[in-house]
Design a protein around this motif. Structure first.
Motif, short mmCIF file in Angstrom:
data_model
loop_
_atom_site.label_atom_id
_atom_site.label_comp_id
_atom_site.label_asym_id
_atom_site.label_seq_id
_atom_site.Cartn_x
_atom_site.Cartn_y
_atom_site.Cartn_z
N GLY A 83 0.79 -1.22 0.00
CA GLY A 83 0.00 0.00 0.00
C GLY A 83 0.82 1.27 0.00
N ASP A 84 1.90 1.32 0.79
CA ASP A 84 2.73 2.53 0.87
C ASP A 84 3.51 2.79 -0.41
OD1 ASP A 84 2.06 3.34 3.50
OD2 ASP A 84 3.39 1.82 4.33
N ALA A 85 3.62 1.80 -1.28
CA ALA A 85 4.38 1.96 -2.52
C ALA A 85 3.48 2.12 -3.74
CB ALA A 85 5.30 0.75 -2.73
N LEU A 86 2.17 2.04 -3.55
CA LEU A 86 1.26 2.02 -4.69
C LEU A 86 1.35 3.31 -5.52
CD1 LEU A 86 -0.82 0.29 -6.09
CD2 LEU A 86 -2.58 1.30 -4.64
N ASP A 87 1.38 4.46 -4.86
CA ASP A 87 1.45 5.72 -5.60
C ASP A 87 2.73 5.81 -6.42
OD1 ASP A 87 -0.99 6.49 -4.62
OD2 ASP A 87 -0.18 7.78 -3.03
N THR A 88 3.84 5.33 -5.86
CA THR A 88 5.11 5.34 -6.58
C THR A 88 5.06 4.45 -7.82
OG1 THR A 88 6.37 5.81 -4.57
CG2 THR A 88 7.57 4.82 -6.41
N LEU A 89 4.48 3.27 -7.67
CA LEU A 89 4.40 2.35 -8.79
C LEU A 89 3.51 2.90 -9.90
CD1 LEU A 89 4.04 -0.96 -6.75
CD2 LEU A 89 6.04 -0.23 -8.06
N ARG A 90 2.37 3.41 -9.51
CA ARG A 90 1.45 3.96 -10.51
C ARG A 90 2.03 5.22 -11.15
NH1 ARG A 90 -4.17 3.38 -7.06
NH2 ARG A 90 -4.87 1.38 -7.91
N GLY A 91 2.58 6.10 -10.31
CA GLY A 91 3.12 7.35 -10.84
C GLY A 91 4.29 7.15 -11.76
N GLY A 92 5.11 6.11 -11.49
CA GLY A 92 6.30 5.89 -12.29
C GLY A 92 6.05 5.17 -13.60
N LEU A 93 4.94 4.40 -13.69
CA LEU A 93 4.78 3.53 -14.86
C LEU A 93 3.45 3.63 -15.58
CD1 LEU A 93 6.39 0.25 -13.44
CD2 LEU A 93 7.33 1.71 -15.22
N LEU A 94 2.38 4.08 -14.90
CA LEU A 94 1.05 3.98 -15.51
C LEU A 94 0.93 4.81 -16.78
CD1 LEU A 94 -1.67 2.69 -15.30
CD2 LEU A 94 -2.43 4.54 -13.80
N SER A 95 1.35 6.07 -16.73
CA SER A 95 1.21 6.93 -17.92
C SER A 95 2.09 6.45 -19.06
CB SER A 95 1.54 8.38 -17.56
OG SER A 95 2.88 8.49 -17.11
N ILE A 96 3.28 5.95 -18.72
CA ILE A 96 4.20 5.45 -19.75
C ILE A 96 3.62 4.20 -20.40
CG2 ILE A 96 6.49 4.49 -20.15
CD1 ILE A 96 7.48 6.25 -17.86
N ALA A 97 3.06 3.30 -19.59
CA ALA A 97 2.47 2.08 -20.12
C ALA A 97 1.31 2.41 -21.05
CB ALA A 97 2.01 1.18 -18.97
#
Length: 428
Positions: A83-97
């Motif tokens: 949970g504490d890493a979810l924003d980092t994972l989404r922010g780092g990869l979602l738009s690029i994906a």
């Protein structure tokens, strides 16, 4: 000349992606037919295919993924520790994906898909494969794939086209990296970026791995905050303690000590629920629960050396150590590196020098500084169990090793040369 391995990250210069996918398909068909492939797959793929043929995964369709219910998915999201890493994972990869016609997938430590996002078109195609929230994406279920193979190897991996064991996945390319928790080093889950095979790019794996490491950093920051809060709770209690005492969180990370030299972590038993427990580093301790941890008061008595140690490496994904001493029995799950070290030492009761251990673990005798630091850390946590000059189990300690039934299941995540040799049936 050594064989050239098929590598999707660095295909032969000038090779068209579609032509390269056909080369992979030829290797796939040859291996499944029991023939030598014209060009061998990468070692990580060859090892995974061998596991798949040993477990009987259907190469045409795999096994039904068996999705969790929406309620179970929500429960696992809260319990997985990401949970504490979810924003980092989404922010780092979602738009690029999304922009690259890929999807972002986050799975837990059991390979169950918990979050998805990205290109709507690709999400719809993934749904046709059962690649949906709640589905199991382990090797045992869907064969060689980035999520499942990353969970087995414990390292980042890119799987392209016909490197997937199941033929229905050959139209896909995917890159995944495991995310380890800061408290016990266990893999909490996997972050994956997947898309059509024609969109393969050599930088995808590096990007996914970099974001996974950033997520681990976020988790470490959150853990340090938890230790600070535990330290604040413990301060007034330790001020009134006479003798030696230590305050740890549930995983043994030390928040505060009194009467003891500073230490970063104690190896605790799997469960601490009695009024007293025995620890290799401290001896017998009185145990008092605290919010988020334990207060351990050392019971002053003559410390006796451990008498027996059982190293259990029979489970492919989790090794453990059980220590028996005069005051009781203690058991703890091991990190992959500590499991490797203890297994090599158990295989060499006469002992190993730092150079020999460096060769065993890294294939480089010059990496003695790394070996000495790791063994020193382990000796502090396993007081009385290990000796040095040379490194070995202490005299008088009986060491038993519980191995897996199949040599291939011996710490399969390990890349240590000594372990790789022992996975061969003849050497085992």
């Amino acid at each position: 000349m050594p064989p050239v391995h098929l590598d999707p990250a660095t295909p032969p210069g000038g090779t068209d992606p579609r032509q390269y996918a056909r080369l992979l398909a030829q290797a796939h068909e040859a291996v499944l037919s029991g023939m030598a492939p014209p060009t061998p797959p990468r070692p990580v793929i060859a090892q995974s295919w061998e596991r798949m043929m040993g477990t009987g995964v259907d190469p045409d369709h795999g096994s039904p993924p068996g999705a969790l219910s929406p309620e179970e998915v929500e429960r696992q999201r809260r319990a997985c520790g990401l949970g504490d890493a979810l924003d980092t994972l989404r922010g780092g990869l979602l738009s690029i994906a999304d922009a690259a016609w890929h999807i972002l997938v986050i799975a837990d430590s059991q390979g169950r898909v918990l979050w998805r996002g990205g290109s709507r078109t690709v999400l719809a195609k993934a749904r046709q494969l059962g690649f949906v929230e709640g589905a199991s994406w382990t090797e045992e279920t869907v064969g060689t794939n980035a999520i499942g193979t990353a969970l087995v190897t414990r390292r980042p991996v890119q799987i392209h086209s016909a490197e997937h064991f199941v033929r229905t996945h050959h139209a896909w390319t995917c890159a995944a990296a495991p995310i380890r928790g800061p408290k016990d080093g266990r893999v909490l889950g996997v972050v994956d970026v997947s898309g059509p095979a024609t969109t393969v790019h050599p930088s995808t794996l590096a990007l996914v791995d970099a974001v996974a490491r950033l997520a681990e950093s976020e988790l470490r920051t959150a853990h340090l905050g938890e230790l600070e809060r535990l330290r604040a709770v413990a301060a007034p209690l330790l001020a009134r303690v006479t003798g030696r005492a230590v305050v740890t969180d549930r995983h043994g990370w030390v928040a505060a000590v009194t009467g003891l030299s500073p230490i970063d972590r104690l190896l605790l038993p799997r469960t601490v629920h009695e009024a007293q427990t025995w620890l290799p580093a401290l001896g017998r301790c009185a145990v008092e629960p605290l919010p988020g941890g334990w207060l351990l008061r050392v019971i002053e008595e003559e410390t006796a050396a451990p008498a027996r140690a059982v190293l259990d490496v029979s489970r492919p994904h989790q090794a453990s150590l059980t220590v028996e001493g005069p005051s009781g029995t203690w058991a703890h799950d091991l990190t992959p590196r500590h499991a490797e070290l203890l297994f090599v030492l158990a295989a060499h009761p006469e002992g190993r020098t730092a150079a020999e251990l460096a060769d065993d673990l890294f294939g480089e005798r010059s990496r003695t500084v790394t070996v000495r630091a790791e063994v020193s850390r382990l000796r502090r946590r396993l007081t009385g169990l290990l000796q040095h000059r040379p490194y070995r189990f202490a005299d008088g300690v009986t060491v038993d090793v519980v191995r897996p039934a199949r040599p291939a299941d011996l710490l399969p995540h390990s890349t240590a040369p000594a372990l790789a040799r022992l996975r061969r049936p003849a050497d085992a």
